[in-house]
Design a protein around this motif. Structure first.
Motif, PDB file in Angstrom:
ATOM      1  N   TYR A 129      15.519  85.715  29.220  1.00 49.66           N
ATOM      2  CA  TYR A 129      14.147  86.215  29.085  1.00 49.66           C
ATOM      3  C   TYR A 129      13.596  86.015  27.668  1.00 49.66           C
ATOM      4  CZ  TYR A 129      13.663  88.290  33.706  1.00 49.66           C
ATOM      5  OH  TYR A 129      13.545  88.469  35.072  1.00 49.66           O
ATOM      6  N   ASN A 130      14.490  85.848  26.707  1.00 52.57           N
ATOM      7  CA  ASN A 130      14.073  85.630  25.326  1.00 52.57           C
ATOM      8  C   ASN A 130      14.246  84.182  24.883  1.00 52.57           C
ATOM      9  OD1 ASN A 130      13.404  88.391  23.897  1.00 52.57           O
ATOM     10  ND2 ASN A 130      15.161  88.801  25.240  1.00 52.57           N
ATOM     11  N   HIS A 131      14.442  83.289  25.839  1.00 52.64           N
ATOM     12  CA  HIS A 131      14.688  81.890  25.506  1.00 52.64           C
ATOM     13  C   HIS A 131      13.469  81.282  24.810  1.00 52.64           C
ATOM     14  CE1 HIS A 131      15.808  77.664  25.980  1.00 52.64           C
ATOM     15  NE2 HIS A 131      17.039  78.097  26.201  1.00 52.64           N
ATOM     16  N   LYS A 136       5.074  81.998  27.120  1.00 53.10           N
ATOM     17  CA  LYS A 136       4.280  83.132  27.583  1.00 53.10           C
ATOM     18  C   LYS A 136       4.977  83.781  28.776  1.00 53.10           C
ATOM     19  CE  LYS A 136       0.445  82.902  25.036  1.00 53.10           C
ATOM     20  NZ  LYS A 136      -0.108  84.028  24.227  1.00 53.10           N
ATOM     21  N   ILE A 137       4.842  85.097  28.881  1.00 56.33           N
ATOM     22  CA  ILE A 137       5.285  85.828  30.067  1.00 56.33           C
ATOM     23  C   ILE A 137       4.051  86.536  30.621  1.00 56.33           C
ATOM     24  CG2 ILE A 137       6.783  87.618  31.014  1.00 56.33           C
ATOM     25  CD1 ILE A 137       8.784  87.016  28.809  1.00 56.33           C
ATOM     26  N   LEU A 138       3.612  86.105  31.800  1.00 54.99           N
ATOM     27  CA  LEU A 138       2.419  86.659  32.425  1.00 54.99           C
ATOM     28  C   LEU A 138       2.827  87.825  33.317  1.00 54.99           C
ATOM     29  CD1 LEU A 138       0.569  83.346  33.421  1.00 54.99           C
ATOM     30  CD2 LEU A 138       0.736  84.479  31.185  1.00 54.99           C
ATOM     31  N   CYS A 139       2.450  89.024  32.932  1.00 55.38           N
ATOM     32  CA  CYS A 139       2.855  90.241  33.648  1.00 55.38           C
ATOM     33  C   CYS A 139       1.757  90.646  34.626  1.00 55.38           C
ATOM     34  CB  CYS A 139       3.127  91.364  32.664  1.00 55.38           C
ATOM     35  SG  CYS A 139       4.440  90.968  31.475  1.00 55.38           S
ATOM     36  N   MET A 153      11.848  90.315  22.705  1.00 54.39           N
ATOM     37  CA  MET A 153      11.693  90.530  21.264  1.00 54.39           C
ATOM     38  C   MET A 153      10.323  90.100  20.757  1.00 54.39           C
ATOM     39  SD  MET A 153      15.476  89.517  19.816  1.00 54.39           S
ATOM     40  CE  MET A 153      15.567  87.979  20.744  1.00 54.39           C
ATOM     41  N   ASN A 154       9.816  88.971  21.229  1.00 53.26           N
ATOM     42  CA  ASN A 154       8.521  88.477  20.767  1.00 53.26           C
ATOM     43  C   ASN A 154       7.410  89.035  21.653  1.00 53.26           C
ATOM     44  OD1 ASN A 154       6.274  87.087  19.910  1.00 53.26           O
ATOM     45  ND2 ASN A 154       7.241  85.074  19.935  1.00 53.26           N
TER      46      ASN A 154
END
Length: 374
Positions: A129-131, A136-139, A153-154
């Protein structure tokens, strides 16, 4: 002139659900992008995309780490000159991270986080998940973003992009639910669209029916759940029989394009114990069917209890039953709920808006915030 970006969507789901509907909506709404979808051989998504004439490529997936699927990611990126990979589920994420070990020339990743499940505190899970490949991670909701932020972390990678439903709609169903399931015309039809998985908590669905019929003595209700059956289905049917509820409910199994059946419901019921935001609720808003649901995941972000629907605690069949009966007996309250919900949908939760917000994230990853690639 800048070329249209080439997006590879990756899904490993075998059944049809809200996540698969999301991919379909993105491909149909976002016409300024070239879409290619990689999915499992024999999946419902593959069948649906072929019917819609959307470019799709199947791959075998016999285990969650099937290298044949991994190699397909790499080969498609090279063959089609993919600019961006959009990952749509956790297994797809695992396979995409594996691909980075086998190829140094993969495009950037965007991940959709569609549930409110917390990220497990395991070394490998946290790593993927932190790769660095994920830009972007669209929630799917603010609560999903908040929960995800605890392990990512980011924080700048995290963005809320609500899903939604298309408006207006043109599709209609030839299926008439009341004659099909021998439901009396005077019965209040309470509908649910949910696959038989743990998150949907259909045990509470049975408990809600049990309270209305056996404890409140109300027999003018009929409950219908539509969705793919699993190994949990047998237990639901067993409990229905033990409670003597066979006359008052049906478990139909999967029906393609089930959302077009929602106008035949008098009330929509959602008994989930965890969610992102169910597509079923958006569709109920559109068709102006009032909603009773559990207050889990992002549902309270689109339903305010007592204002445009009723919410209850998860696992509380008694509360769900009481609110459902109250709503069914108050026509003015139903009209209030549906009017507000429909307006909120048009203003905030259409697939057009979802596609525009997603495209903005694509462009930021590909070209930078100022559109120059910096």
């Amino acid at each position: 002139m800048r070329k249209e970006p080439r997006i590879l969507h990756i899904s490993t789901a075998s059944r049809w659900g809200g996540g698969e509907n999301h991919i379909l909506n993105l491909c149909k709404e976002m016409d300024s992008v070239n879409h290619l979808v990689l999915c499992c051989r024999g999946s419902e998504l593959l069948k649906r995309l072929k019917r819609e004439s959307i470019e799709v490529c199947p791959a075998p997936l016999s285990t969650k780490v099937d290298l044949r699927f991994v190699w397909k990611i790499i080969l498609l990126c090279k063959k089609h000159k993919i600019d961006l990979i959009h990952i749509h589920d956790t297994t797809a994420l695992t396979l995409s991270i594996m691909a980075t070990y086998l190829s140094a020339s993969l495009p950037p990743y965007i991940l959709s986080k569609k549930t409110s499940f917390p990220i497990k505190d395991r070394k490998r899970t946290l790593y993927k998940y932190n790769h660095a490949q994920i830009k972007k991670i669209l929630c799917v909701s603010d609560i999903t973003r908040q929960i995800t932020s605890e392990k990512v972390m980011n924080q700048e990678k995290l963005v809320t992009v609500y899903h939604g439903t298309s408006a207006p709609k043109e599709n209609k169903s030839e299926i008439l639910l009341r004659p099909k399931y021998d439901i009396p015309q005077n019965a209040i039809l309470v509908g649910t669209i949910a696959n038989h998985i743990r998150a949907k908590n259909l045990e509470t669905w049975v408990n809600t029916i049990d309270h209305i019929v056996n404890n409140m003595g109300l027999t003018n209700y009929h409950f219908l759940v539509i969705g793919s059956k699993t190994d949990r289905t047998v237990n639901y049917l067993k409990r229905i029989k033990e409670k003597g509820l066979e006359k008052y409910c049906h478990i139909s199994g999967f029906i393609p394009d089930a959302s077009v059946l929602i106008p035949q419901f008098d009330i929509s019921l959602m008994t989930s114990q965890s969610e992102g935001i169910p597509q079923f609720i958006y569709e109920s808003f559109y068709y102006k069917v009032p909603v009773v649901a559990t207050e889990v995941g992002g549902i309270p972000e689109i339903i305010t209890n007592g204002e445009n629907g009723f919410l209850s605690r998860p696992h509380d069949g008694v509360s769900l039953a009481n609110k459902l009966v109250l709503l069914s007996q108050d026509r003015s309250l139903q009209q209030k709920f549906t009017k507000i919900s429909y307006q909120r949908l048009l203003e905030n939760y259409t697939t057009e808006r979802m596609a525009a917000n997603t495209l903005a994230q694509y462009k930021e990853v590909l070209y930078g915030k100022n559109g120059t690639g910096s």
